[in-house]
Design an enzyme around this catalytic site. Structure first.
Site, PDB file in Angstrom:
ATOM      1  N   THR A 105      -8.298   3.080   8.545  1.00  0.00           N
ATOM      2  CA  THR A 105      -9.513   2.260   8.556  1.00  0.00           C
ATOM      3  C   THR A 105      -9.652   1.552   9.907  1.00  0.00           C
ATOM      4  OG1 THR A 105      -9.025   1.868   6.241  1.00  0.00           O
ATOM      5  CG2 THR A 105     -10.767   0.539   7.224  1.00  0.00           C
ATOM      6  N   ASN A 114       0.848  -1.195   0.000  1.00  0.00           N
ATOM      7  CA  ASN A 114       0.000   0.000   0.000  1.00  0.00           C
ATOM      8  C   ASN A 114       0.888   1.251   0.000  1.00  0.00           C
ATOM      9  OD1 ASN A 114      -1.405   2.283   1.180  1.00  0.00           O
ATOM     10  ND2 ASN A 114      -3.084   0.893   1.598  1.00  0.00           N
ATOM     11  N   ARG A 117      -7.469  12.590   1.265  1.00  0.00           N
ATOM     12  CA  ARG A 117      -6.387  13.030   2.173  1.00  0.00           C
ATOM     13  C   ARG A 117      -5.009  12.554   1.715  1.00  0.00           C
ATOM     14  NH1 ARG A 117      -7.393   9.472   7.616  1.00  0.00           N
ATOM     15  NH2 ARG A 117      -9.427  10.450   7.493  1.00  0.00           N
ATOM     16  N   HIS A 157      -3.775  -5.070   7.564  1.00  0.00           N
ATOM     17  CA  HIS A 157      -3.880  -4.000   8.557  1.00  0.00           C
ATOM     18  C   HIS A 157      -2.959  -4.299   9.731  1.00  0.00           C
ATOM     19  CE1 HIS A 157      -5.307  -0.424  10.431  1.00  0.00           C
ATOM     20  NE2 HIS A 157      -5.979  -0.167   9.328  1.00  0.00           N
ATOM     21  N   ARG A 206      -9.741   7.954  -0.817  1.00  0.00           N
ATOM     22  CA  ARG A 206     -10.720   8.307   0.207  1.00  0.00           C
ATOM     23  C   ARG A 206     -11.593   9.445  -0.287  1.00  0.00           C
ATOM     24  NH1 ARG A 206      -8.958   6.193   5.580  1.00  0.00           N
ATOM     25  NH2 ARG A 206     -10.754   7.340   6.320  1.00  0.00           N
ATOM     26  N   GLU A 262     -11.060  -9.657   2.713  1.00  0.00           N
ATOM     27  CA  GLU A 262      -9.775  -9.290   3.312  1.00  0.00           C
ATOM     28  C   GLU A 262      -9.994  -9.317   4.813  1.00  0.00           C
ATOM     29  OE1 GLU A 262      -7.627  -5.783   1.941  1.00  0.00           O
ATOM     30  OE2 GLU A 262      -6.660  -5.627   3.914  1.00  0.00           O
ATOM     31  N   HIS A 285       0.830   6.201   1.998  1.00  0.00           N
ATOM     32  CA  HIS A 285       1.589   7.114   2.864  1.00  0.00           C
ATOM     33  C   HIS A 285       2.624   7.934   2.110  1.00  0.00           C
ATOM     34  CE1 HIS A 285      -0.515   6.066   6.392  1.00  0.00           C
ATOM     35  NE2 HIS A 285      -0.300   4.782   6.200  1.00  0.00           N
ATOM     36  N   HIS A 301      -5.838   3.549  -1.549  1.00  0.00           N
ATOM     37  CA  HIS A 301      -7.191   3.844  -1.063  1.00  0.00           C
ATOM     38  C   HIS A 301      -7.523   5.256  -1.509  1.00  0.00           C
ATOM     39  CE1 HIS A 301      -9.964   3.966   2.793  1.00  0.00           C
ATOM     40  NE2 HIS A 301     -10.614   4.284   1.693  1.00  0.00           N
ATOM     41  N   GLU A 319      -8.759   0.290  -3.068  1.00  0.00           N
ATOM     42  CA  GLU A 319      -9.581   0.248  -1.851  1.00  0.00           C
ATOM     43  C   GLU A 319     -10.547   1.407  -1.875  1.00  0.00           C
ATOM     44  OE1 GLU A 319      -7.862   0.602   2.063  1.00  0.00           O
ATOM     45  OE2 GLU A 319      -6.544  -1.059   1.553  1.00  0.00           O
TER      46      GLU A 319
HETATM   47  N1  PXP Z   1      -5.985  -3.282   4.331  1.00  0.00           N
HETATM   48  C1  PXP Z   1      -6.874  -2.273   4.489  1.00  0.00           C
HETATM   49  C2  PXP Z   1      -8.306  -2.532   4.149  1.00  0.00           C
HETATM   50  C3  PXP Z   1      -6.470  -1.009   4.950  1.00  0.00           C
HETATM   51  O1  PXP Z   1      -7.356  -0.025   5.081  1.00  0.00           O
HETATM   52  C4  PXP Z   1      -5.100  -0.811   5.230  1.00  0.00           C
HETATM   53  C5  PXP Z   1      -4.633   0.530   5.704  1.00  0.00           C
HETATM   54  O2  PXP Z   1      -4.720   1.468   4.700  1.00  0.00           O
HETATM   55  C6  PXP Z   1      -4.217  -1.886   5.028  1.00  0.00           C
HETATM   56  C7  PXP Z   1      -4.692  -3.110   4.603  1.00  0.00           C
HETATM   57  C8  PXP Z   1      -2.748  -1.746   5.277  1.00  0.00           C
HETATM   58  O3  PXP Z   1      -2.535  -1.541   6.631  1.00  0.00           O
HETATM   59  P1  PXP Z   1      -1.092  -1.078   7.137  1.00  0.00           P
HETATM   60  O4  PXP Z   1      -0.826   0.242   6.509  1.00  0.00           O
HETATM   61  O5  PXP Z   1      -1.254  -1.025   8.606  1.00  0.00           O
HETATM   62  O6  PXP Z   1      -0.130  -2.131   6.677  1.00  0.00           O
END
Ligand code: PXP
Length: 256
Positions: free
Chosen positions: A116, A22, A64, A207, A60, A167, A25, A58, A85
């Site tokens: 999330t 992901n 953001r 997550h 949003r 997921e 960030h 994602h 996402e």
């Molecule tokens: N899966 C989902 C549905 C999420 O919302 C996130 C966070 O954006 C992640 C996975 C990844 O989580 P992390 O950034 O804590 O690895």
């Protein structure tokens, strides 16, 4: 597959589990200074070059981090699996339909949350989730996943929505405050994975997964086709570079 005793792939999870990174960030950092860099599209390219099987972002409602321009760039450059996402908001579902990613993952979204929080309430919102899933499938999105807590009743409700995958939310596992609590949460995820597999659903997870907790997760939770990991890899990338950070997570996930 490693030999018994050394392997953490003890319950059917294999080195074939895909690692999707992901990159939200990267956009968070860019937007903090209203700059044009660092570029999440460039980050995605580097993650794939370092061995990631695909990229997650994602979009949003409050934009953001990722914006529409990023979405178009990611669609153009990502060679592996692209996971979009999104919430159930009709506008975002429309953008996802136009983008036609390989995978759409529906998640709950609240404006004031830092990230999330918790899975979708599929039991409560079955009809809305079914219509979003149908809209995405009709637009040509081949795989729709629902982000859900490891709760058997929620998993039972997924079948009625037409989604292909779940997921599993690994946040409680990741945030467990003691090793015992973490083992208990891993077992809860394992029971959910066995149940979802029996329902014919493909299993993803994510997550809070990181370099430290991944081995216990992999040793305990079977049938996981794909994991989505962001924060831990991006935080390490700040210190050692994207290439090294992604490569060491690839090594964890593939059991190298
Ligand atoms: N899966 C989902 C549905 C999420 O919302 C996130 C966070 O954006 C992640 C996975 C990844 O989580 P992390 O950034 O804590 O690895």
């Amino acid at each position: 597959m490693r030999t018994a005793g050394k392997s953490f792939f003890t319950l059917g999870q294999t080195p074939l589990t895909r690692l999707l990174i992901n990159i939200d960030h990267v956009a968070t950092l860019r937007n903090a200074r209203r700059e044009s860099f660092p570029d999440p599209v460039d980050a995605a390219r580097r993650c794939e070059a370092a061995g990631a099987d695909g990229i997650v972002f994602h979009l949003r409602e409050d934009r953001r981090h990722i914006n529409e321009r990023d979405v178009r760039g990611l669609k153009a450059v990502v060679r592996g699996k692209l996971d979009f996402e999104l919430s159930l908001a009709p506008e975002i579902v429309g953008i996802c339909c136009d983008t036609c990613p390989d995978l759409a993952t529906l998640v709950p979204e609240r404006r004031d949350e830092v990230t999330t929080e918790g899975g979708l309430d599929v039991l409560q919102h079955t009809d809305a989730i079914r219509s979003a899933t149908l809209r995405l499938s009709d637009a040509g999105v081949n795989e729709v996943a629902l982000f859900v807590d490891p709760d058997l009743a929620q998993l039972d409700a997924v079948r009625a929505t037409g989604a292909h995958a779940v997921e599993l939310h690994t946040g409680d596992f990741a945030n467990a405050s003691t090793p015992e609590a973490q083992r208990w949460e891993a077992q809860r995820l394992a029971r959910a994975a066995v149940h979802a597999h029996a329902l014919g659903l493909t299993i993803h997870a994510g997550h809070g997964l990181d370099y430290q907790n991944y081995p216990l997760f992999a040793a305990t939770v079977p049938h996981v086709a794909e994991v989505s990991i962001g924060f831990a890899v991006m935080a390490r990338a700040m210190m050692v570079g994207m290439d090294a950070a992604v490569r060491s997570m690839v090594q964890r996930v593939k059991g190298l």
